[in-house]
Design an enzyme around this catalytic site. Structure first.
Site, PDB file in Angstrom:
ATOM      1  N   SER A 135      15.978 170.959  10.395  1.00  0.00           N
ATOM      2  CA  SER A 135      14.764 171.105  11.197  1.00  0.00           C
ATOM      3  C   SER A 135      14.927 172.330  12.087  1.00  0.00           C
ATOM      4  CB  SER A 135      14.504 169.830  12.006  1.00  0.00           C
ATOM      5  OG  SER A 135      13.283 169.923  12.704  1.00  0.00           O
ATOM      6  N   HIS A 195      11.929 170.823   7.841  1.00  0.00           N
ATOM      7  CA  HIS A 195      10.703 170.538   8.580  1.00  0.00           C
ATOM      8  C   HIS A 195       9.936 171.843   8.785  1.00  0.00           C
ATOM      9  CE1 HIS A 195      12.612 166.718  10.547  1.00  0.00           C
ATOM     10  NE2 HIS A 195      12.286 166.533   9.284  1.00  0.00           N
ATOM     11  N   ASP A 223      15.624 162.287  12.179  1.00  0.00           N
ATOM     12  CA  ASP A 223      15.318 162.279  10.750  1.00  0.00           C
ATOM     13  C   ASP A 223      16.535 162.693   9.930  1.00  0.00           C
ATOM     14  OD1 ASP A 223      13.700 161.989   8.501  1.00  0.00           O
ATOM     15  OD2 ASP A 223      13.193 164.120   8.483  1.00  0.00           O
TER      16      ASP A 223
END
Length: 339
Positions: free
Chosen positions: A160, A187, A280
């Protein structure tokens, strides 16, 4: 949230100020007209989120992002004119820890932002607000082998904030005849994936492209999740996209892909969780480890944002916790050992 605005154009500042206040949920913490000013203000008044322009006098948004993430880390959303023409700067800033990027809303005849572009920005702010609630910022918590036609080894990478630069560092370690199949979930808005693919392609000898519906991972090829839906295995070795779970704030989700790989991939998996905000990927990495696969998390010292790797470490999901510079060689070593 308390939001800082960094932009040298008065009209843009006023537009962003109105949008921040329009939701009734946020306030403008301060306004800075260049990157250096933003760095200095952050030292004494750290906001929850910064809306950062890229092209500014004195210090640009890339350098300001680098310094803020090094000194007083917080969430940064790049809001600038014409992202498409500034992709190199966008990915460099993301490499330093910026979460995402969006074009500054267009202005109508009456000086108001167009509804569609304004909605896109406010939606991104809302999403980041959920991420901040999920995982506070650091400041607040102060091998070479012949390629196989059908790969046995899957390298599943999740990242991310700070991910592009970290992924580039890992991919650059792989030789041109690397035999593992590589799938990346980063992401990032789908519209930016082609630019990310082009940028990463400059750092690896391996072919790299967006993952398409019904794609099969191939030895020595990098596939990149390229949709707001979740990338999953829909059958053995066949990829696809699904909107479920719809309530997952991370889209595409690293957890969803890791869990799908654990269920469907017929060979061995090396799960790699790199820098990023939130949690995540931690649960999915744990599931991979529980099934006997090698799992790797980036260490605190080399993570631009130590959120996702920390969450994995906290639940014992990672077999190895390594500095970024050691991850590529560890993957190669594991692949060579299995030959």
């Amino acid at each position: 949230m308390r939001i800082g605005v960094v932009n040298d154009m008065p009209m843009a500042v006023e537009l962003l100020r109105r949008l921040v206040l329009s939701t009734g949920e946020h306030q403008v913490a301060w306004i800075a007209t260049n990157g250096r000013e933003a760095v200095e203000v952050c030292r004494r008044d750290l906001p929850d989120l910064i809306l950062m322009d890229l092209a500014m006098p004195v210090m640009d948004g890339v350098e300001a992002t680098r310094r803020i993430m090094a000194e007083t880390p917080c969430s940064i959303l790049l809001v600038t004119a014409s992202i498409e023409s500034n992709l190199a700067d966008v990915y460099e800033a993301m490499g330093h820890g910026a979460l995402d990027a969006v074009d500054i809303p267009s202005v109508g005849i009456e000086g108001n932002a167009s509804s569609q572009s304004a909605r896109l920005l406010t939606n991104k702010i809302a999403t980041i607000g959920k991420l901040i609630g999920d995982a506070p910022t650091k400041a607040k918590r102060r091998m070479s082998r012949a390629a196989e036609p059908t790969p046995r080894r899957l390298i599943a990478i999740g990242a991310s904030a700070g991910g592009p630069a970290a992924v580039a560092a890992v991919l650059s370690a792989f030789p041109v005849d690397f035999g593992g199949a590589i799938v990346l979930v980063q992401h990032l808005d789908a519209q930016f994936v082609p630019g990310l693919v082009d940028w990463l392609g400059q750092h690896t000898p391996l072919p790299i492209r967006p993952a398409r519906e019904r794609d099969s991972p191939q030895a020595g090829t990098v596939l990149v999740a390229s949709s707001a839906d979740h990338l999953v295995f829909k059958s053995v070795q066949q990829l696809g996209y699904t909107p479920s779970p719809k309530d997952n704030v991370y889209r595409p989700s690293v957890d969803v892909f890791f869990e799908s790989a654990a269920q469907w991939w017929p060979g061995s998996v090396i799960g790699v969780l790199l820098t990023g905000m939130g949690r995540d990927g931690a649960r999915g990495l744990r599931q991979l480890r529980d099934k006997g696969h090698l799992t790797i998390a980036q260490d605190r010292a080399t993570s631009a944002v130590y959120g996702m790797p920390k969450a994995a470490a906290d639940i014992g999901a990672a077999v190895d916790i390594l500095p970024l510079s050691a991850i590529g060689s560890r993957i190669i070593e594991a692949c060579e050992r299995s030959t």
